[in-house]
Design an enzyme around this catalytic site. Sequence first.
Site, PDB file in Angstrom:
ATOM      1  N   PHE A 165       0.862  -1.186   0.000  1.00  0.00           N
ATOM      2  CA  PHE A 165       0.000   0.000   0.000  1.00  0.00           C
ATOM      3  C   PHE A 165       0.892   1.227   0.000  1.00  0.00           C
ATOM      4  O   PHE A 165       1.721   1.403   0.881  1.00  0.00           O
ATOM      5  CB  PHE A 165      -0.929   0.028   1.223  1.00  0.00           C
ATOM      6  CG  PHE A 165      -1.931   1.149   1.116  1.00  0.00           C
ATOM      7  CD1 PHE A 165      -3.100   0.984   0.387  1.00  0.00           C
ATOM      8  CD2 PHE A 165      -1.681   2.377   1.697  1.00  0.00           C
ATOM      9  CE1 PHE A 165      -4.006   2.020   0.250  1.00  0.00           C
ATOM     10  CE2 PHE A 165      -2.584   3.422   1.565  1.00  0.00           C
ATOM     11  CZ  PHE A 165      -3.752   3.248   0.843  1.00  0.00           C
ATOM     12  N   ASP A 206       9.195   2.449   1.663  1.00  0.00           N
ATOM     13  CA  ASP A 206       8.053   3.205   2.150  1.00  0.00           C
ATOM     14  C   ASP A 206       7.924   2.892   3.644  1.00  0.00           C
ATOM     15  O   ASP A 206       7.451   1.819   4.022  1.00  0.00           O
ATOM     16  CB  ASP A 206       6.803   2.785   1.365  1.00  0.00           C
ATOM     17  CG  ASP A 206       5.534   3.454   1.881  1.00  0.00           C
ATOM     18  OD1 ASP A 206       5.542   3.961   3.013  1.00  0.00           O
ATOM     19  OD2 ASP A 206       4.530   3.445   1.150  1.00  0.00           O
ATOM     20  N   LYS A 229       2.720  10.019   8.541  1.00  0.00           N
ATOM     21  CA  LYS A 229       2.032   9.500   9.732  1.00  0.00           C
ATOM     22  C   LYS A 229       2.595  10.036  11.057  1.00  0.00           C
ATOM     23  O   LYS A 229       2.295  11.159  11.427  1.00  0.00           O
ATOM     24  CB  LYS A 229       2.034   7.977   9.694  1.00  0.00           C
ATOM     25  CG  LYS A 229       1.122   7.453   8.561  1.00  0.00           C
ATOM     26  CD  LYS A 229       0.722   6.039   8.780  1.00  0.00           C
ATOM     27  CE  LYS A 229      -0.114   5.462   7.660  1.00  0.00           C
ATOM     28  NZ  LYS A 229      -1.540   5.655   7.830  1.00  0.00           N
TER      29      LYS A 229
HETATM   30  C1  LIG Z   1       2.844   2.243   3.898  1.00  0.00           C
HETATM   31  C2  LIG Z   1       1.968   3.403   3.529  1.00  0.00           C
HETATM   32  N1  LIG Z   1       2.313   4.167   2.484  1.00  0.00           N
HETATM   33  C3  LIG Z   1       1.552   5.223   2.117  1.00  0.00           C
HETATM   34  C4  LIG Z   1       0.404   5.553   2.778  1.00  0.00           C
HETATM   35  C5  LIG Z   1      -0.427   6.735   2.321  1.00  0.00           C
HETATM   36  O1  LIG Z   1      -0.323   7.759   3.258  1.00  0.00           O
HETATM   37  P1  LIG Z   1      -1.387   8.971   3.230  1.00  0.00           P
HETATM   38  O2  LIG Z   1      -2.713   8.402   3.588  1.00  0.00           O
HETATM   39  O3  LIG Z   1      -0.856   9.943   4.269  1.00  0.00           O
HETATM   40  O4  LIG Z   1      -1.357   9.549   1.864  1.00  0.00           O
HETATM   41  C6  LIG Z   1      -0.001   4.759   3.862  1.00  0.00           C
HETATM   42  C7  LIG Z   1      -1.268   5.058   4.564  1.00  0.00           C
HETATM   43  O5  LIG Z   1      -1.873   4.227   5.199  1.00  0.00           O
HETATM   44  C8  LIG Z   1       0.800   3.669   4.242  1.00  0.00           C
HETATM   45  O6  LIG Z   1       0.458   2.871   5.273  1.00  0.00           O
END
Ligand SMILES: Cc1ncc(COP(=O)(O)O)c(C=O)c1O
Length: 406
Positions: free
Chosen positions: A146, A231, A260
Site C-alpha cells: 500500500f 516506504d 504519519k
Molecule cells: C505504507 C503506507 N504508504 C503510504 C500511505 C499513504 O499515506 P497517506 O494516507 O498519508 O497519503 C499509507 C497510509 O496508510 C501507508 O500505510
Amino acid sequence: MAITARNEVDTKTVVQMDADYVMHTFNRQRVVFVRGEGMRVWDADGKEYLDFLAGIAVNGLGHCHPDLVAAIRRQAAELMHVCNLYYVPQQPMLAKRLIELSGLGKAFFCNSGAEANEAAIKLARKWAKETHGPDRYEIITAEGSFHGRTLATVTATAQPKYHEGFEPMMPGFKYVPFNDLAALEAAVTDRTCAIMLEPIQGESGVHPASQEYLVGVRRLCDERGLLLILDEIQTGLGRTGKWFGHQHYGIKPDIMTLAKTLGGGFPIGACLATDDAAKAFVPGNHASTFGGNPLACAAALATLDVMEREKLIENSGETGAYLRQRLEELQTRRNDIAEVRCIGLMAAVEFNRDCAPELSAECLRRGLIVNPIGRRIIRMLPPLIAKKEHVDTAVRVLGEALEAEA
Ligand SMILES: Cc1ncc(COP(=O)(O)O)c(C=O)c1O
C-alpha cells in the site's frame, strides 16, 4: 471548559451532515470523536475509548501531548506559512534531524504519505534517466503493498481492488509476489529504475519482509544499479521498536518516505534520499505549496524531541514484545485465532473465520478502538506511549468481545 464543537454536537446531527455534505469515500463507524488525551479519546456522548489505532499509526505521542500542543500554539502565533520561495529555519532544522537519524543525505517535505511517495517515484525516474538513460523508468512493487491513493501511488499499490474504476493506471509499474526474491530478480529488466517496498506491509495486515528477502533485494539493487525505495510511512519513527523498520534487517534504502507519526498528528510527509539520488532534483522539478511549512516542521521537531526524551522507540519495542506475548496467550485460549503477527507496536491478529468487522464493532462498543482489515484480520497500532496496563486492557476487551461475538 474550552469552547469547542464538542459542546454543540450530537452524533445523529453529525452523521446526517456528513451524509449530506461529505463525499462518501469512507465507511465510517457511527461514533463522533470530540476530544483526546494520551491513550484515550472521548465521543460526543462523553463515552471514553482506549485508542489502539492512533489514527492509523499517526498519534505516536498519544493525543494532545502537552509539548506538541505548546509547540504548535507557539509556532501558530509566530509564523504559519510563507511558501518555499523563501527560507524558514524550521525546515532545514527538521531535515538535519531526519538525516542524522536515517544516515541518508537530503530531505524533501510535503503533506502526506502519498505525496512523499510521489516525490520518491519522480526522484527515482529522474535519477535513473540521468544515470542510465531515457528508457529507465519502471518501478517494481510487491503484491499486497500500500503506497497511497494518488494516481501514481495507487498504481504502485499492487492491489487490484484499489485500481478498479480508475483505469488506465499510470504506465511504468510492475508487480511481483512479496517475499519472493527469485520472482523479483526475474522481473528486473533494462527498463527497471527502482524497487519500492514496505519493509513490513501494514495496510494488508502486518506482513514482514523476511531477512533473506530484504537483504537480497538490497544486493540485487546494488548489482543492477537500481534504487531501493522503502516506504516507511507506517513502519517509520518508532512503530516497530526501532527508528525505522529497515533497521531490523541491517540494510539501508536509497530513498525512504515518512509521514504519519512524523507530525504527531499534524499533517507532514517527507521523502529522504542519499545525496547521490537527491542530486537528480533541481529547482523547478518538484514542489509543494504547503510542504515543509514552519508550523508542520515545528510539530515534527517537537514530536521527535518527545520521542527521544520519553524513550518512545525503546518503549515501542518493550511494550510491543508484551503485546505480542499477551496476544499469543489469547491465541492459546481460542481456536479461531490462526496467527498473531507483532513487531513493536504494529500488530495483527488473523482469524480462521470471517469475523473482523463485527469484532472490531464489538470492541468499539466496549470502548476499544482497533482496525479490521478485510474479513479476517484485526490490526492494532496503539500510540507509542502505550504501557503494559493498556495492553492488558486491550487484550482483555478483545477477548471479551470475541466471547460475545462468537
Ligand atoms: C505504507 C503506507 N504508504 C503510504 C500511505 C499513504 O499515506 P497517506 O494516507 O498519508 O497519503 C499509507 C497510509 O496508510 C501507508 O500505510
